[in-house]
Design a protein around this motif. Structure first.
Motif: not given
Length: 388
Positions: A123, A175-176
């Motif tokens: 990230t 993304d998560p």
């Protein structure tokens, strides 16, 4: 063939260098016409802009960006960060050059180095990639536009229309869903698939290419928007993606020359990096301090080498640019393997690469049929014209 004639066919080192590294720029038609014949009635500043435009294009962003950074660095003492963060400016010498020169953003170098070598969270690596690209590739964007290099604006606008919702949904939804190792695997696999697509493209010797998308229609616009959306999602995971996806589609499917496609994706990535950084920094506001610190020490390097990359890349032969990408993706793959990924990640990555090969082969085949149809249509229209 005699020995003498065979020797005469061989290129000298100078001829080889001139062919692959001094091929020349592909400029907008009006700029080419002005440069070909400079009228005597032009003023000094007009001659300067026509004859030395490319040097001015490099100097303007360089001087402005360096001036702003040095004043800010002295004000806020950025120099104290270099003893512990020096490795990132060194990395971005290559990363920024690649960003300006090829269809890949600086994240194509920064992301694997930060995740595979420095073991930084993906990230943070993604955020830094977007942040540095928003500055460096914006300057490259200026160079491309100021030099009036041939680009495809419809691809830029439509891909951006798709990329904006793609990157926002990627940040918030997609993304998560993935872990750090999975993001690394997806980065390597997708970009290896892209290298394969470029290899497919370059296997086709003396193929017909276009400076603009031929016979533009609604379905081509929809394809570009959809491509932008997928690329935007990839941007949200690895810091780059919309540039590579768009490059693949416009070259393989629409048969745009790489000399046009590469600067097109540089402009595209510059715009979309700014949008993505704004969303992360302002709307989400959770960028790690490490990413900000890396940005502070890397700006003077990136604002120098990204415009320089655009300047150099506009002169290089397309095969030279392709080789750079092959080497980068091979290095990223080796770096990923050295991290000792699990069997599941290796299998998933292999499937993505194979699937990418099949998909890009399909695009290439489809593009070939479209090109043949266009050329036949041109021949038919010519044959129908009345003879004088």
């Amino acid at each position: 063939m005699t020995r003498e004639s065979s020797m005469s066919c061989k290129r000298s080192p100078y001829e080889f260098f001139k062919k692959y590294f001094l091929e020349g720029q592909t400029l907008e038609e009006t700029t080419q016409e002005k440069k070909a014949s400079i009228p005597t009635h032009l003023t000094f500043d007009e001659v300067l802009l026509i004859k030395y435009r490319k040097f001015i294009a490099f100097l303007i962003p360089f001087v402005v960006a360096q001036t702003v950074w040095w004043l800010t660095a002295f004000k806020f003492h950025f120099f104290s960060l270099y003893p512990s963060h020096w490795h990132m400016p060194v990395t971005m010498i290559l990363g920024a050059t690649v960003a300006g020169m090829t269809s890949e953003g600086g994240g194509a170098v920064a992301f694997p180095v930060m995740t595979f070598v420095l073991h930084i969270d993906p990230t943070t690596a993604r955020d830094f990639s977007l942040m540095i690209q928003s500055i460096a590739m914006s300057l490259s964007l200026f160079v491309v536009i100021f030099m009036q290099i041939q680009i495809e604006w419809r691809a830029i606008v439509l891909a951006t229309v798709g990329a904006v919702p793609g990157v926002i949904s990627g940040f918030t939804v997609f993304d998560p869903l993935f872990s750090g190792p999975q993001k690394k695997m997806m980065f390597v696999s997708c970009w290896c698939a892209f290298a394969i697509s470029l290899w497919i493209l370059n296997r086709q010797k003396k193929r017909t290419t276009y400076a603009k998308i031929p016979e533009f229609s609604l379905w081509k616009a929809v394809v570009l928007v959809a491509t932008g959306f997928v690329g935007g999602v990839l941007n949200s995971m690895a810091g780059s993606g919309v540039d590579i996806c768009t490059f693949s589609v416009i070259t393989l499917l629409f048969r745009i020359s790489e000399k046009t496609a590469t600067p097109t994706t540089v402009v595209l990535m510059g715009i979309n990096s700014v949008i993505a950084m704004y969303w992360r920094a302002v709307m989400m506001g959770d960028i790690a301090q490490l990413a900000w610190d890396y940005l502070k020490v890397t700006i003077p390097v990136s604002v120098t080498f990204a415009p320089l990359g655009s300047f150099l890349g506009s002169h290089f032969h397309r095969l030279v640019l392709a080789v750079f990408i092959y080497v980068l993706e091979a290095a990223a793959l080796v770096g990923f393997l050295f991290t000792g990924p699990s069997l599941g990640l290796l299998v998933a990555g292999s499937l993505i690469i194979v699937g990418g090969f099949v998909f890009f082969s399909f695009l290439s085949s489809w593009g070939e049929r479209l090109m043949e149809s266009i050329e036949k249509g041109k021949e038919a229209s010519i044959s129908k014209q009345p003879k004088l």
